[in-house]
Design an enzyme around this catalytic site. Sequence first.
Site, PDB file in Angstrom:
ATOM      1  N   ASP A  11       0.812  -1.223   0.000  1.00 27.10           N
ATOM      2  CA  ASP A  11       0.000   0.000   0.000  1.00 27.10           C
ATOM      3  C   ASP A  11       0.846   1.273   0.000  1.00 27.10           C
ATOM      4  O   ASP A  11       0.454   2.291   0.564  1.00 27.10           O
ATOM      5  CB  ASP A  11      -0.968   0.011   1.206  1.00 27.10           C
ATOM      6  CG  ASP A  11      -1.815  -1.226   1.245  1.00 27.10           C
ATOM      7  OD1 ASP A  11      -2.141  -1.754   0.161  1.00 27.10           O
ATOM      8  OD2 ASP A  11      -2.153  -1.685   2.358  1.00 27.10           O
ATOM      9  N   GLY A  13       1.501   2.988  -2.618  1.00 29.91           N
ATOM     10  CA  GLY A  13       1.036   3.899  -3.677  1.00 29.91           C
ATOM     11  C   GLY A  13       1.498   3.423  -5.045  1.00 29.91           C
ATOM     12  O   GLY A  13       1.655   4.219  -5.975  1.00 29.91           O
ATOM     13  N   LYS A  14       1.663   2.111  -5.188  1.00 30.96           N
ATOM     14  CA  LYS A  14       2.161   1.545  -6.459  1.00 30.96           C
ATOM     15  C   LYS A  14       1.189   1.834  -7.604  1.00 30.96           C
ATOM     16  O   LYS A  14       1.589   2.223  -8.691  1.00 30.96           O
ATOM     17  CB  LYS A  14       2.358   0.017  -6.310  1.00 30.96           C
ATOM     18  CG  LYS A  14       3.383  -0.353  -5.251  1.00 30.96           C
ATOM     19  CD  LYS A  14       3.510  -1.850  -5.081  1.00 30.96           C
ATOM     20  CE  LYS A  14       2.341  -2.517  -4.393  1.00 30.96           C
ATOM     21  NZ  LYS A  14       2.167  -2.159  -2.966  1.00 30.96           N
ATOM     22  N   GLY A  38      -4.540  -4.412  -3.694  1.00 32.44           N
ATOM     23  CA  GLY A  38      -5.515  -3.346  -3.867  1.00 32.44           C
ATOM     24  C   GLY A  38      -4.750  -2.117  -4.296  1.00 32.44           C
ATOM     25  O   GLY A  38      -4.104  -1.468  -3.483  1.00 32.44           O
ATOM     26  N   HIS A  39      -4.766  -1.837  -5.595  1.00 30.58           N
ATOM     27  CA  HIS A  39      -3.986  -0.716  -6.131  1.00 30.58           C
ATOM     28  C   HIS A  39      -4.945   0.410  -6.521  1.00 30.58           C
ATOM     29  O   HIS A  39      -5.676   0.300  -7.501  1.00 30.58           O
ATOM     30  CB  HIS A  39      -3.144  -1.180  -7.330  1.00 30.58           C
ATOM     31  CG  HIS A  39      -2.098  -2.187  -6.942  1.00 30.58           C
ATOM     32  ND1 HIS A  39      -1.249  -2.783  -7.827  1.00 30.58           N
ATOM     33  CD2 HIS A  39      -1.756  -2.699  -5.725  1.00 30.58           C
ATOM     34  CE1 HIS A  39      -0.438  -3.611  -7.186  1.00 30.58           C
ATOM     35  NE2 HIS A  39      -0.739  -3.586  -5.912  1.00 30.58           N
ATOM     36  N   GLN A 223       1.918  -6.367  -3.313  1.00 31.53           N
ATOM     37  CA  GLN A 223       2.471  -6.498  -1.967  1.00 31.53           C
ATOM     38  C   GLN A 223       3.817  -5.755  -1.901  1.00 31.53           C
ATOM     39  O   GLN A 223       3.967  -4.762  -2.592  1.00 31.53           O
ATOM     40  CB  GLN A 223       2.605  -7.978  -1.542  1.00 31.53           C
ATOM     41  CG  GLN A 223       1.274  -8.670  -1.341  1.00 31.53           C
ATOM     42  CD  GLN A 223       0.597  -9.080  -2.635  1.00 31.53           C
ATOM     43  OE1 GLN A 223       1.204  -9.737  -3.479  1.00 31.53           O
ATOM     44  NE2 GLN A 223      -0.645  -8.707  -2.824  1.00 31.53           N
TER      45      GLN A 223
HETATM   46  P1  GDP Z   1      -0.756   0.250  -3.519  1.00 36.19           P
HETATM   47  O1  GDP Z   1      -1.312  -1.025  -3.018  1.00 36.19           O
HETATM   48  O2  GDP Z   1       0.726   0.344  -3.321  1.00 36.19           O
HETATM   49  O3  GDP Z   1      -1.170   0.583  -4.918  1.00 36.19           O
HETATM   50  O4  GDP Z   1      -1.362   1.387  -2.585  1.00 36.19           O
HETATM   51  P2  GDP Z   1      -2.913   1.533  -2.140  1.00 36.19           P
HETATM   52  O5  GDP Z   1      -3.659   2.091  -3.287  1.00 36.19           O
HETATM   53  O6  GDP Z   1      -3.388   0.297  -1.507  1.00 36.19           O
HETATM   54  O7  GDP Z   1      -2.776   2.576  -0.966  1.00 36.19           O
HETATM   55  C1  GDP Z   1      -2.205   3.835  -1.139  1.00 36.19           C
HETATM   56  C2  GDP Z   1      -3.232   4.879  -0.702  1.00 36.19           C
HETATM   57  O8  GDP Z   1      -2.606   6.142  -0.564  1.00 36.19           O
HETATM   58  C3  GDP Z   1      -4.330   5.075  -1.711  1.00 36.19           C
HETATM   59  O9  GDP Z   1      -5.482   5.422  -1.024  1.00 36.19           O
HETATM   60  C4  GDP Z   1      -3.818   6.238  -2.551  1.00 36.19           C
HETATM   61  O10 GDP Z   1      -4.873   6.972  -3.142  1.00 36.19           O
HETATM   62  C5  GDP Z   1      -3.114   7.071  -1.510  1.00 36.19           C
HETATM   63  N1  GDP Z   1      -1.939   7.808  -1.939  1.00 36.19           N
HETATM   64  C6  GDP Z   1      -0.984   7.463  -2.844  1.00 36.19           C
HETATM   65  N2  GDP Z   1       0.011   8.377  -2.842  1.00 36.19           N
HETATM   66  C7  GDP Z   1      -0.322   9.310  -1.929  1.00 36.19           C
HETATM   67  C8  GDP Z   1       0.320  10.505  -1.450  1.00 36.19           C
HETATM   68  O11 GDP Z   1       1.417  10.873  -1.854  1.00 36.19           O
HETATM   69  N3  GDP Z   1      -0.331  11.205  -0.481  1.00 36.19           N
HETATM   70  C9  GDP Z   1      -1.544  10.819   0.003  1.00 36.19           C
HETATM   71  N4  GDP Z   1      -2.094  11.579   0.951  1.00 36.19           N
HETATM   72  N5  GDP Z   1      -2.163   9.699  -0.411  1.00 36.19           N
HETATM   73  C10 GDP Z   1      -1.556   8.957  -1.355  1.00 36.19           C
HETATM   74  P1  IMO Z   2      -0.844  -4.291  -2.246  1.00 31.30           P
HETATM   75  O1  IMO Z   2      -0.425  -4.870  -3.562  1.00 31.30           O
HETATM   76  C1  IMO Z   2      -0.903  -4.698   2.107  1.00 31.30           C
HETATM   77  C2  IMO Z   2      -0.935  -8.763   3.704  1.00 31.30           C
HETATM   78  C3  IMO Z   2      -2.158  -9.200   4.474  1.00 31.30           C
HETATM   79  C4  IMO Z   2      -1.537 -10.190   5.445  1.00 31.30           C
HETATM   80  C5  IMO Z   2      -0.489 -10.868   4.593  1.00 31.30           C
HETATM   81  C6  IMO Z   2      -0.934 -12.177   3.966  1.00 31.30           C
HETATM   82  O2  IMO Z   2      -2.133  -3.562  -2.290  1.00 31.30           O
HETATM   83  O3  IMO Z   2       0.259  -3.540  -1.616  1.00 31.30           O
HETATM   84  P2  IMO Z   2      -2.549 -12.804   1.947  1.00 31.30           P
HETATM   85  O4  IMO Z   2      -3.991 -12.456   1.701  1.00 31.30           O
HETATM   86  O5  IMO Z   2      -1.625 -12.331   0.886  1.00 31.30           O
HETATM   87  O6  IMO Z   2      -2.347 -14.257   2.267  1.00 31.30           O
HETATM   88  O7  IMO Z   2      -2.177 -12.011   3.303  1.00 31.30           O
HETATM   89  O8  IMO Z   2      -0.146  -9.954   3.562  1.00 31.30           O
HETATM   90  N1  IMO Z   2      -1.193  -8.244   2.345  1.00 31.30           N
HETATM   91  C7  IMO Z   2      -1.126  -6.962   2.003  1.00 31.30           C
HETATM   92  N2  IMO Z   2      -0.921  -5.864   2.758  1.00 31.30           N
HETATM   93  N3  IMO Z   2      -1.028  -4.571   0.774  1.00 31.30           N
HETATM   94  C8  IMO Z   2      -1.196  -5.665  -0.010  1.00 31.30           C
HETATM   95  O9  IMO Z   2      -1.184  -5.607  -1.363  1.00 31.30           O
HETATM   96  C9  IMO Z   2      -1.296  -6.926   0.609  1.00 31.30           C
HETATM   97  N4  IMO Z   2      -1.499  -8.185   0.151  1.00 31.30           N
HETATM   98  C10 IMO Z   2      -1.420  -8.989   1.225  1.00 31.30           C
HETATM   99  O10 IMO Z   2      -2.763  -8.116   5.128  1.00 31.30           O
HETATM  100  O11 IMO Z   2      -0.874  -9.483   6.476  1.00 31.30           O
HETATM  101 MG    MG Z   3      -2.806  -1.706  -1.746  1.00 31.36          MG
END
Ligand code: GDP
Ligand code: IMO
Ligand code: MG
Length: 424
Positions: A11, A13-14, A38-39, A223
């Site tokens: 998470d 911000g990929k 969850g991207h 991840q």
């Molecule tokens: P990912 O799994 O690496 O793609 O990241 P997620 O989308 O799960 O989580 C990143 C969260 O941070 C999302 O809600 C984005 O909209 C938000 N986000 C990404 N970059 C920034 C940033 O620079 N600042 C803020 N405030 N939010 C950000």
């Molecule tokens: P993105 O790509 C954050 C975490 C789960 C748990 C562990 C194992 O959005 O960054 P799983 O369902 O893979 O067997 O869970 O890994 N986890 C993540 N945490 N971002 C993710 O993906 C994750 N995918 C799995 O919360 O701790």
């Molecule tokens: Mg994510």
Amino acid sequence: MDIVLGLQWGDEGKGKFIDLISENYDITARFNGGSNAGHSIERNGKRITLKMIPSGIFMKRVQNVIGTGTVLDPVSFKKEILNLQLFDETVQPENNIVISLKAHFVLPTHKLLDIFMEESSDYITIGTTKNGIAQAYSNKILRQNVRVGDMYTPDFENRVKHILARDYKMLAEGSLELPSLEDISNEFFEAVDFLKRFKCTETEIYLNNALAEGKAILAEGSQAAMLDIDHGTYPYVTSSSTTASGASSGLGVSPKKIGEIFGIAKAYCTRVGNGVFPTELFDELGEEIRTKGNEFGSNTGRPRRTGWLDLPALKYAVMINGVTQLVLTKADVLSGLKSVAVCTHYELEDGKMIATSGILPENGKPVLKWMSGWNADFSTMKSPSELPEELIEFLSFLEAELGIPVTYLSTGPGRNEMLKLIRK
Ligand code: GDP
Ligand code: IMO
Ligand code: MG
């Protein structure tokens, strides 16, 4: 081939970064994981969270590969595609997604077994996303699973039905409330029919041919390093290879073909699920960061644990991935704090200091370096020249410690909230 990787616990911000830079590529390609990802991407004031679909999907000329190293849940994928079409009706996923024949299926009983194991006291509770990820990968390793290419074979239905019935027998011995076998089976086969609308091929050949034609590929990690099955904080990890070498094996592209490796990290740390987190903040500040940073799982909605930036873990992640450029996100969330901390070492009970580690000793005390905080209105910022001095110092400190440049600074969740840094 360039790669984008998470360097912490996911998470970072990929999705946002890949959506932005995918305009420089012909292909984006997911190499690991499944619907546990969850991207999040914001477009035209709306937000979508992609799970299995690569984050280049909004670029019309970009092809999006779901690679061999992934695990594909057809039921979840079908829902995701329908949701994508509601989000943006101009997207044509059937023309823009290419799926590996060798990607493994996540079966409905894998998801049920994931829930069962998480809830049973006989197993370690990992805090998974309950998407059946470990169950699909473990059956792959056991050589008992079915792959995407199997859906074209005449005995596919029988093979799957056999596995479902076998798993179901085991599940029925537990206390989990189960949907009917017939229902989950029907839903699965309907989703498999839907999947057949997409181009499924030997993506290794597709990708290597593209490289030979001079096309640019961006591999998309899901991840992150500290959740890697080998290098992360085992057992509280995911079940795939999340690192640069995982991109190579998961896509069947030689390590010799790898160019830039973008590592993404937040200016602090978050973690969702169980496991060691030495810099975790349990106080009001931790809560403030969670609220301001909207730190709730994009996939499961769970509150993310928050804490200071962990340099020993980040150095380890940069090292094992060979990161060439750091993308820093969410510095805006820390704006307004008088001072911010970075953990530079762990101090062990015997006084030994650890500067780089992927083990993160449970009893190691994080040694914090305090730095002046920054205060700025990031929402209106257009140029790196507007960055506050204190943040520049923070970035310089990271560059010196990690030995790589910070080339992008994300300043908010919006697509355009990104500064390209050209710094000495
Ligand atoms: P990912 O799994 O690496 O793609 O990241 P997620 O989308 O799960 O989580 C990143 C969260 O941070 C999302 O809600 C984005 O909209 C938000 N986000 C990404 N970059 C920034 C940033 O620079 N600042 C803020 N405030 N939010 C950000
Ligand atoms: P993105 O790509 C954050 C975490 C789960 C748990 C562990 C194992 O959005 O960054 P799983 O369902 O893979 O067997 O869970 O890994 N986890 C993540 N945490 N971002 C993710 O993906 C994750 N995918 C799995 O919360 O701790
Ligand atoms: Mg994510």
